[in-house]
Design a protein around this motif. Structure first.
Motif, mmCIF file in Angstrom:
data_model
loop_
_atom_site.group_PDB
_atom_site.id
_atom_site.type_symbol
_atom_site.label_atom_id
_atom_site.label_comp_id
_atom_site.label_asym_id
_atom_site.label_seq_id
_atom_site.Cartn_x
_atom_site.Cartn_y
_atom_site.Cartn_z
ATOM 1 N N PHE A 12 33.812 -15.216 -42.100
ATOM 2 C CA PHE A 12 32.632 -14.383 -42.350
ATOM 3 C C PHE A 12 32.675 -13.121 -41.497
ATOM 4 N N TYR A 13 33.119 -13.246 -40.246
ATOM 5 C CA TYR A 13 33.161 -12.083 -39.367
ATOM 6 C C TYR A 13 34.101 -11.017 -39.925
ATOM 7 N N TYR A 14 35.282 -11.410 -40.394
ATOM 8 C CA TYR A 14 36.217 -10.427 -40.926
ATOM 9 C C TYR A 14 35.670 -9.776 -42.196
ATOM 10 N N GLN A 15 34.897 -10.537 -42.951
ATOM 11 C CA GLN A 15 34.236 -9.975 -44.129
ATOM 12 C C GLN A 15 33.191 -8.935 -43.696
ATOM 13 N N ALA A 16 32.396 -9.319 -42.694
ATOM 14 C CA ALA A 16 31.370 -8.404 -42.184
ATOM 15 C C ALA A 16 32.007 -7.171 -41.554
ATOM 16 N N ILE A 41 32.975 -4.600 -43.984
ATOM 17 C CA ILE A 41 31.798 -3.893 -44.515
ATOM 18 C C ILE A 41 31.261 -2.905 -43.492
ATOM 19 N N TRP A 42 31.194 -3.306 -42.217
ATOM 20 C CA TRP A 42 30.704 -2.399 -41.174
ATOM 21 C C TRP A 42 31.639 -1.220 -40.973
ATOM 22 N N ASP A 43 32.941 -1.449 -41.142
ATOM 23 C CA ASP A 43 33.891 -0.346 -41.025
ATOM 24 C C ASP A 43 33.624 0.726 -42.082
ATOM 25 N N LYS A 44 33.073 0.309 -43.211
ATOM 26 C CA LYS A 44 32.713 1.263 -44.277
ATOM 27 C C LYS A 44 31.272 1.747 -44.134
ATOM 28 N N GLU A 45 30.635 1.350 -42.986
ATOM 29 C CA GLU A 45 29.265 1.744 -42.669
ATOM 30 C C GLU A 45 28.279 1.271 -43.742
ATOM 31 N N GLU A 46 28.483 0.046 -44.192
ATOM 32 C CA GLU A 46 27.586 -0.562 -45.155
ATOM 33 C C GLU A 46 26.879 -1.755 -44.517
ATOM 34 N N TYR A 47 25.978 -2.392 -45.271
ATOM 35 C CA TYR A 47 25.130 -3.451 -44.736
ATOM 36 C C TYR A 47 25.531 -4.811 -45.305
ATOM 37 N N ILE A 48 25.426 -5.839 -44.447
ATOM 38 C CA ILE A 48 25.606 -7.220 -44.883
ATOM 39 C C ILE A 48 24.589 -8.079 -44.143
ATOM 40 N N ASP A 49 24.021 -9.033 -44.832
ATOM 41 C CA ASP A 49 23.031 -9.928 -44.221
ATOM 42 C C ASP A 49 23.750 -10.910 -43.293
ATOM 43 N N ILE A 50 23.392 -10.883 -42.010
ATOM 44 C CA ILE A 50 24.044 -11.784 -41.048
ATOM 45 C C ILE A 50 23.182 -13.014 -40.764
ATOM 46 N N GLU A 51 22.075 -13.136 -41.482
ATOM 47 C CA GLU A 51 21.194 -14.304 -41.369
ATOM 48 C C GLU A 51 20.799 -14.570 -39.915
ATOM 49 N N GLU A 52 20.427 -13.496 -39.223
ATOM 50 C CA GLU A 52 19.912 -13.545 -37.858
ATOM 51 C C GLU A 52 20.943 -13.966 -36.807
ATOM 52 N N ASN A 53 22.202 -14.046 -37.183
ATOM 53 C CA ASN A 53 23.248 -14.394 -36.207
ATOM 54 C C ASN A 53 23.819 -13.107 -35.620
ATOM 55 N N VAL A 54 23.164 -12.609 -34.545
ATOM 56 C CA VAL A 54 23.555 -11.321 -33.965
ATOM 57 C C VAL A 54 24.883 -11.379 -33.223
ATOM 58 N N TYR A 110 27.717 -11.940 -34.378
ATOM 59 C CA TYR A 110 28.715 -11.189 -35.151
ATOM 60 C C TYR A 110 28.641 -9.703 -34.817
ATOM 61 N N LEU A 111 27.443 -9.183 -34.681
ATOM 62 C CA LEU A 111 27.265 -7.771 -34.339
ATOM 63 C C LEU A 111 27.817 -7.470 -32.957
ATOM 64 N N TRP A 112 27.552 -8.372 -32.009
ATOM 65 C CA TRP A 112 28.017 -8.134 -30.643
ATOM 66 C C TRP A 112 29.535 -8.157 -30.563
ATOM 67 N N VAL A 113 30.160 -9.057 -31.300
ATOM 68 C CA VAL A 113 31.632 -9.096 -31.309
ATOM 69 C C VAL A 113 32.180 -7.786 -31.863
ATOM 70 N N TYR A 114 31.547 -7.300 -32.929
ATOM 71 C CA TYR A 114 32.002 -6.047 -33.543
ATOM 72 C C TYR A 114 31.841 -4.871 -32.583
ATOM 73 N N TYR A 136 19.908 -2.851 -38.445
ATOM 74 C CA TYR A 136 19.574 -4.185 -37.948
ATOM 75 C C TYR A 136 18.449 -4.117 -36.913
ATOM 76 N N TYR A 137 17.505 -3.219 -37.165
ATOM 77 C CA TYR A 137 16.399 -3.030 -36.209
ATOM 78 C C TYR A 137 15.507 -4.254 -36.103
ATOM 79 N N THR A 138 15.509 -5.115 -37.148
ATOM 80 C CA THR A 138 14.685 -6.336 -37.079
ATOM 81 C C THR A 138 15.266 -7.349 -36.106
ATOM 82 N N GLU A 139 16.543 -7.197 -35.756
ATOM 83 C CA GLU A 139 17.153 -8.047 -34.727
ATOM 84 C C GLU A 139 16.814 -7.402 -33.381
ATOM 85 N N GLU A 140 15.655 -7.754 -32.849
ATOM 86 C CA GLU A 140 15.065 -6.996 -31.743
ATOM 87 C C GLU A 140 15.969 -6.885 -30.523
#
Length: 312
Positions: A8-12, A15-28, A30-34, A61-65
């Motif tokens: 899932f991380y490599y998929q995300a 997508i992030w490399d293309k500056e697009e959005y993917i639902d991470i289901e509140e698992n931040v 993945y964002l921190w690793v990126y 991802y502003y909802t991920e406070e």
């Protein structure tokens, strides 16, 4: 990571490399690793590229406070590390007006003094704890506006640099810690000299100036002269409701404004919401360098929202 998490991380990541959005289901995580991987390779990328990715991640991802609050300062760290001190100081401006926040404030004072840049009132206040009252708590924006005036009066008469330079030199030198919380990425900026924020001359002067600002604010409120600041507050809350993904400052005093107060400032995006005519008093070279945009605060609130959206 487990195999399915890696997949899932490599998929995300793709997508992030293309500056697009993917639902991470509140698992931040993945964002921190990126972000950690991105900043670990930051020397091979431009500041604008890295700033753009981090800024858009924060906004999407502003909802991920916790992520929204913690990731933004890495943009400030990038600016400082790349030597863009003015951006660093403008984007990291202190928003509190009382209470201790000594480490960050002392860092900002040290950086400003090292670069011979005008000191920001909030940095000196937050390094010492400032002054508190119920009126200040209930009239934050008005008090902040008055603080700017009283601090400028003291600066013009006696000078903050003169006061701080009279203090004994610090025994140690310090440095701003950049990218805290990211193992393998955290580093230090150039060193700066600490100043003793608890020194009696500093504390007594600050309390006196803060009390003068409070008196001015009380007088403005009782005379009905605070209506414009109160309007700024209402507009600020309105904009936060319609644009919650954006970091905003109320009654800011960024360096590019040359001492002018910007009622609402959107850092990272460098959007200043103020009256027509303020732009002409600002630093023209800095406006051009950073492509700072101005929005008329006297427009209807819904028009301001639409104009900000058009600038994003």
């Amino acid at each position: 990571m487990l195999p399915e998490e890696k997949a899932f991380y490599y998929q995300a990541k793709a997508i992030w490399d293309k500056e697009e959005y993917i639902d991470i289901e509140e698992n931040v995580n993945y964002l921190w690793v990126y972000v950690q991987e991105l900043l670990a390779k930051r020397q091979s990328a431009t500041f604008e590229f890295l700033k753009g990715i981090l800024m858009r991640l924060c906004e999407r991802y502003y909802t991920e406070e916790t992520f929204f609050i913690s990731c933004g300062p890495y943009i400030e760290d990038l600016a400082l590390e790349r030597g863009d001190v003015k951006c660093y100081l403008d984007w990291s401006e202190m928003q509190r007006v009382y209470g201790h926040c000594s480490l960050e404030s002392e860092s900002r004072v040290g950086v400003a003094m090292r670069e011979n840049i005008p000191l920001h009132p909030m940095d000196i206040i937050m390094a010492t704890g400032g002054y508190y009252s119920k009126f200040i708590r209930d009239n934050y924006a008005l008090y902040k506006f008055c603080l700017y005036q009283k601090f400028s009066e003291y600066d013009n008469a006696k000078g903050w640099y003169n006061l701080l330079k009279k203090l004994p030199k610090a025994e140690h030198i310090n440095a701003v810690q950049c990218y805290l919380g990211l193992p393998g990425v955290v580093c230090e900026s150039k060193v700066y000299n600490l100043f003793d924020a608890s020194a009696e001359p500093v504390c007594k002067t600050i309390v006196s100036v803060c009390q003068d600002a409070e008196k001015m604010a009380i007088e403005m409120k009782s005379n009905g002269d605070s209506w414009e600041i109160e309007r700024h507050e209402r507009l600020f809350e309105y904009l936060k409701g319609y644009l919650p993904q954006l970091k905003m400052f109320l009654e800011a005093r960024p360096l590019f404004a040359n001492g002018e107060v910007i009622p609402i400032y959107i850092p990272y995006r460098d959007i200043a919401i103020c009256r027509v005519g303020v732009e002409s008093k600002c630093d023209a070279a800095e406006i051009q360098r950073r492509n700072i945009r101005f929005v008329n605060i006297d427009s209807e609130p819904n028009q301001i929202v639409e104009e900000i959206k058009s600038l994003l």
